[in-house]
Design a protein around this motif. Structure first.
Motif: not given
Length: 318
Positions: A100, A183, A271
């Motif tokens: 992420s 995200y 992200t």
């Protein structure tokens, strides 16, 4: 009897500090954005259970989980000190998505080692712990990087030193900054994000990188938030990695129109983070990103401050 440790999400690079800057994140609504690990006495050597929102993204074989490698690493570290590790049962509550750009692996590593160290009455000091955390992170990323594990463990905004026995040190940050972190719900592996970068950079880009990083650190110490925000520009990774993130250009444009001081990619992505000083503007941007940037139900958007605590023991129950 048991111990539960928490390790916050982190944003590495922070645009201006590729591989040398990282900050821990704490949502302003009080939620815990990070992984937790519970350690209790086991019947034999090691056992692991995985729970949490993103547990389904982890390997089904516990010995393929980084928490097991942390157990082995901690065991080896104790052995060097003529100490024995206790039989442990560990539970990983996986609250951060894998790949992420929020230091997901670092959060698991730091929470696991913090819990193990607390369970063993803190036999390892902070430097030994951080060194071990970097080694564990290196097993995943292929090389040792501290810009996620250091802020995750120590809190605040960390500058990587890696000289003279000093791994990292905290630098001043701006309490009035809101970090809007979004995200989108997709994953980008660190290896893919690194492979897309050029093998060599122009001298002008290298000089710009060094100038901006130096100016950012100077502005942080001299309390010049406007100057610091102007330095949050990435000439190393963002020009290449942004193409891996759907809707990045549109999000950047909207953020700029919404009063953002700066916007960049968190770690390897996908992200993104945006720095703002007005809470209402931050909330408006949060709503827009939730509606227009998130790709699926896996995604989320938080308004954060920097987490000054870092990893900590929360209690005895998940």
């Amino acid at each position: 009897m048991s111990v539960v440790a928490y390790a916050p999400a982190s944003t590495a690079n922070v645009s201006v500090g590729f591989d040398v800057l990282g900050g821990a994140l704490a949502p302003i609504n009080g939620e815990l954005l990070g992984d937790r690990v519970k350690v209790s006495r086991g019947d034999y050597g090691f056992s692991l259970e995985c729970i949490g929102r993103y547990a389904h993204k982890l390997p089904t074989d516990s010995k393929s989980n980084i928490v097991y490698q942390c157990y082995l690493g901690y065991k080896a570290a104790l052995s060097k000190r003529n100490k024995e590790i206790l039989p442990v049962k560990m539970i990983l509550e996986k609250n951060l998505p894998v790949g992420s750009g929020l230091g997901s692996s670092s959060s698991s590593i730091v929470a696991a080692l913090e819990a193990l160290n607390a369970w063993h009455d803190y036999l390892l000091d902070k430097t030994s712990m951080l060194t071990l955390m970097g080694e564990m992170e290196g097993q995943i990323s292929g090389s040792v990087h501290y810009d996620n594990v250091a802020p995750c463990y120590l809190g605040g905004l960390q500058l990587m030193i890696n000289e003279g026995g000093i791994i990292s040190q905290n630098i001043p940050s701006f309490k009035e900054w809101y970090w809007v972190v979004a995200y989108p719900g997709i994953s980008i592996s660190t290896s893919v994000a690194r492979d897309i970068l050029p093998a060599q950079y122009r001298l002008s880009d290298a000089l710009t990188y060094g100038r901006r990083l130096g100016a950012f650190v100077h502005a942080s110490y001299s309390n010049q938030p406007e100057l610091a925000a102007k330095m949050l520009k990435d000439v190393i990774a963002e020009p290449y990695r942004s193409q891996l993130i759907p809707g990045f250009k549109e999000a950047r444009l909207y953020a700029e129109q919404s009063g953002a001081l700066a916007m960049g990619i968190s770690g390897s992505g996908p992200t993104v983070f945006t720095v703002m000083t007005d809470l209402k503007q931050a909330q408006s941007l949060q709503n827009w990103l939730t509606e227009n940037f998130l790709q699926n139900d896996e995604g989320f958007c938080h308004i954060c401050h920097l987490d000054q605590q870092g990893a900590r023991v929360l209690g005895t129950e998940l």
